[in-house]
Enzyme design. Structure first.
Site, PDB file in Angstrom:
ATOM      1  N   CYS A  71      -5.256  23.064 -37.061  1.00 41.08           N
ATOM      2  CA  CYS A  71      -5.655  22.306 -35.887  1.00 41.08           C
ATOM      3  C   CYS A  71      -4.583  22.349 -34.800  1.00 41.08           C
ATOM      4  O   CYS A  71      -4.850  22.011 -33.668  1.00 41.08           O
ATOM      5  CB  CYS A  71      -5.964  20.872 -36.274  1.00 41.08           C
ATOM      6  SG  CYS A  71      -7.111  20.796 -37.643  1.00 41.08           S
ATOM      7  N   SER A 130     -14.566  15.992 -46.267  1.00 42.01           N
ATOM      8  CA  SER A 130     -15.181  16.973 -45.374  1.00 42.01           C
ATOM      9  C   SER A 130     -15.596  18.202 -46.184  1.00 42.01           C
ATOM     10  O   SER A 130     -14.778  18.769 -46.921  1.00 42.01           O
ATOM     11  CB  SER A 130     -14.150  17.374 -44.305  1.00 42.01           C
ATOM     12  OG  SER A 130     -14.680  18.348 -43.456  1.00 42.01           O
ATOM     13  N   ALA A 131     -16.872  18.607 -46.045  1.00 38.92           N
ATOM     14  CA  ALA A 131     -17.433  19.643 -46.930  1.00 38.92           C
ATOM     15  C   ALA A 131     -16.749  20.999 -46.825  1.00 38.92           C
ATOM     16  O   ALA A 131     -16.636  21.723 -47.811  1.00 38.92           O
ATOM     17  CB  ALA A 131     -18.926  19.799 -46.637  1.00 38.92           C
ATOM     18  N   ASN A 156      -2.225  18.268 -45.578  1.00 41.04           N
ATOM     19  CA  ASN A 156      -2.829  19.565 -45.259  1.00 41.04           C
ATOM     20  C   ASN A 156      -1.813  20.669 -45.027  1.00 41.04           C
ATOM     21  O   ASN A 156      -2.126  21.837 -45.138  1.00 41.04           O
ATOM     22  CB  ASN A 156      -3.734  19.429 -44.035  1.00 41.04           C
ATOM     23  CG  ASN A 156      -3.085  18.706 -42.891  1.00 41.04           C
ATOM     24  OD1 ASN A 156      -2.640  17.571 -43.042  1.00 41.04           O
ATOM     25  ND2 ASN A 156      -3.006  19.341 -41.745  1.00 41.04           N
ATOM     26  N   THR A 202     -29.672  11.820 -35.977  1.00 41.52           N
ATOM     27  CA  THR A 202     -30.551  12.477 -36.952  1.00 41.52           C
ATOM     28  C   THR A 202     -29.725  13.150 -38.037  1.00 41.52           C
ATOM     29  O   THR A 202     -28.771  13.878 -37.735  1.00 41.52           O
ATOM     30  CB  THR A 202     -31.429  13.519 -36.223  1.00 41.52           C
ATOM     31  OG1 THR A 202     -32.175  12.809 -35.231  1.00 41.52           O
ATOM     32  CG2 THR A 202     -32.371  14.237 -37.169  1.00 41.52           C
ATOM     33  N   GLN A 223      -8.169  16.850 -47.795  1.00 40.09           N
ATOM     34  CA  GLN A 223      -7.585  17.957 -48.557  1.00 40.09           C
ATOM     35  C   GLN A 223      -7.636  17.701 -50.056  1.00 40.09           C
ATOM     36  O   GLN A 223      -7.588  18.637 -50.852  1.00 40.09           O
ATOM     37  CB  GLN A 223      -6.130  18.205 -48.130  1.00 40.09           C
ATOM     38  CG  GLN A 223      -5.965  18.729 -46.720  1.00 40.09           C
ATOM     39  CD  GLN A 223      -6.413  20.184 -46.556  1.00 40.09           C
ATOM     40  OE1 GLN A 223      -6.434  20.968 -47.490  1.00 40.09           O
ATOM     41  NE2 GLN A 223      -6.775  20.541 -45.335  1.00 40.09           N
TER      42      GLN A 223
HETATM   43  N1  PLP Z   1      -7.783  15.365 -42.300  1.00 39.74           N
HETATM   44  C1  PLP Z   1      -7.129  16.376 -42.911  1.00 39.74           C
HETATM   45  C2  PLP Z   1      -6.047  16.063 -43.899  1.00 39.74           C
HETATM   46  C3  PLP Z   1      -7.457  17.698 -42.619  1.00 39.74           C
HETATM   47  O1  PLP Z   1      -6.810  18.688 -43.221  1.00 39.74           O
HETATM   48  C4  PLP Z   1      -8.480  17.952 -41.661  1.00 39.74           C
HETATM   49  C5  PLP Z   1      -8.806  19.329 -41.257  1.00 39.74           C
HETATM   50  O2  PLP Z   1      -7.999  20.231 -41.338  1.00 39.74           O
HETATM   51  C6  PLP Z   1      -9.141  16.860 -41.077  1.00 39.74           C
HETATM   52  C7  PLP Z   1      -8.761  15.585 -41.414  1.00 39.74           C
HETATM   53  C8  PLP Z   1     -10.252  17.057 -40.098  1.00 39.74           C
HETATM   54  O3  PLP Z   1     -11.419  17.464 -40.813  1.00 39.74           O
HETATM   55  P1  PLP Z   1     -12.604  18.241 -40.076  1.00 39.74           P
HETATM   56  O4  PLP Z   1     -12.138  19.635 -39.857  1.00 39.74           O
HETATM   57  O5  PLP Z   1     -13.747  18.191 -41.061  1.00 39.74           O
HETATM   58  O6  PLP Z   1     -12.919  17.506 -38.834  1.00 39.74           O
END
Ligand code: PLP
Length: 390
Positions: free
Chosen positions: A327, A201-202, A153, A239, A181
């Protein structure tokens, strides 16, 4: 906000108009719980079934192997904890890499600190790629789980997942791949690549936030993280987020269709950006591999300038970027990924991540380079900080 230039697509992407249109009926007209029995609920159930078929088809999986989740973090946690606990009688040694997302590193830490597993965190090469020989050397007879991300990422590097999957399959070790990613940008065919667990992840491919999927290969020893109702065939209670799941499947289907043409366009824009930065600004280094990287990712260090100052300066001129992973932004700690590829701590703090997306144009790129050029010169002139030494 017409002049806004969004260059933070690794953090999240805007929802596409088609995705929003596909989701809307499941927010307003049909709000039924897909587990109920009346016709309205059956129609929501059918929408979920169609979404599952489509998500599976895009990954080369079967519908029964798809578990819908609340996103990448949940998929990673569920995969890692679920596989480690399910195989704990086979062995307690787990392997991952130094450049994983915290949604992978923290579950491993927890398994080590609270549950007595042994965890080997394998280093990567200076280009941000895992050396398969190093990974092989880390494996033991009691290794049960390996987790390696498909694409990073922060620096966008793409890992040799085909080779790693062949290795883990041969050793009978469960392989989890964080493809959060990679999904949408990299071709993923799980029929031909023996990955056991895979997270997507959408919101990373123009779908909604808070929804994702975990692929669980048929027969993989795995325990569910969330228990309660019997949803997702007892593999993820709660749900179902019907609108979100419909949005995920729609976004993924479009991303798969447009992948080749979209990647070519993004790579051309990315190279225009990189070449202009390298031509016009001194003391610039590219982080990660020049070739084996996501087509939209650029991560560069500007010697003698704080990445945070660049980020704020760009923002004041309408450009959204990142000085590390979204993050961890807010923390002034140097990125663990840059440190892992051997970038010295001081230089790591001068990094900027620019991640392009489908709405960006050559004009955006040229304007960003122009702003960067002026910002870097001004900050270097002002900065009393000594220049970083490599
Ligand atoms: N894994 C990677 C490589 C990511 O880049 C991210 C988010 O930046 C995640 C996991 C976490 O995904 P989510 O934001 O959908 O929880």
């Amino acid at each position: 906000m017409t002049d806004q230039i969004y260059l933070d697509h690794a953090a999240t992407t805007p929802i596409r108009a088609e995705v929003r249109a596909a989701m809307e009926p499941w927010l307003w007209e049909n709000y039924a719980n897909a587990s109920s029995v009346y016709r309205m609920a059956q129609s929501a159930r059918s929408a979920l079934d169609r979404a599952r078929d489509s998500v599976a088809a895009c990954l080369g999986a079967t519908p029964a192997e798809i578990v819908f989740t609340s996103g990448g973090t949940e998929s990673d946690n569920a995969a890692i904890k679920g596989a480690a606990f399910a195989r704990r009688d086979d062995g307690r040694h787990l392997v991952t890499t130094t450049i994983e997302h915290h949604a992978v590193l923290h579950p491993f830490e927890e398994l080590r600190e609270r549950f007595g597993f042994e965890v080997t965190v394998v280093p990567v090469e200076s280009n941000g790629i895992v050396n398969v020989d190093t990974l092989t050397a880390s494996l033991r007879p009691d290794s049960t789980l390996v987790s390696v991300m498909w694409a990073n990422n922060e620096i966008g590097t793409i890992q040799p997942i085909e080779q790693i999957a062949a290795l883990t399959r041969e050793r009978g070790i469960t392989l989890h791949v964080d493809a959060v990613q990679a999904a949408g940008a990299v071709s993923i065919d799980l029929q031909n690549v023996p990955v056991d667990l895979l997270s997507i992840s959408a919101h990373k491919f123009y779908g909604p936030k808070g929804v994702g999927a975990l692929y669980v290969r048929r027969g993989t020893p795995w325990w569910p993280l969330l228990t309660g109702g019997g949803q997702e065939r007892n593999r993820r209670a709660g749900t179902e987020n019907v609108a979100g799941i419909v949005g995920l499947s729609c976004a993924q289907a479009i991303a798969c269709q447009e992948r080749d043409s979209g990647n070519a366009r993004l790579a051309a824009l990315r190279d225009r950006l990189l070449h202009a930065i390298e031509r016009g600004i001194s003391g610039v280094t590219l982080n990660g591999d020049r070739v084996k990287r996501l087509p939209n990712n650029l991560n560069v260090c500007f010697e003698g300038v704080h990445g945070e100052s660049l980020l704020v300066g760009l923002d004041l001129d309408g450009v959204s970027s990142s000085s590390g992973s979204a993050c961890t932004s807010g923390s002034l700690e140097p990125s663990h990924v840059l440190l892992a590829i051997g970038v010295p701590a001081r230089l790591a703090q001068s990094s900027l991540r620019l991640t392009l997306g489908r709405d960006n144009t050559e004009r955006d790129v040229d304007r960003t380079v122009d702003l960067l050029h002026r910002l870097v010169s001004r900050l270097r002139a002002q900065s009393p900080a000594p220049k970083a030494v490599r």
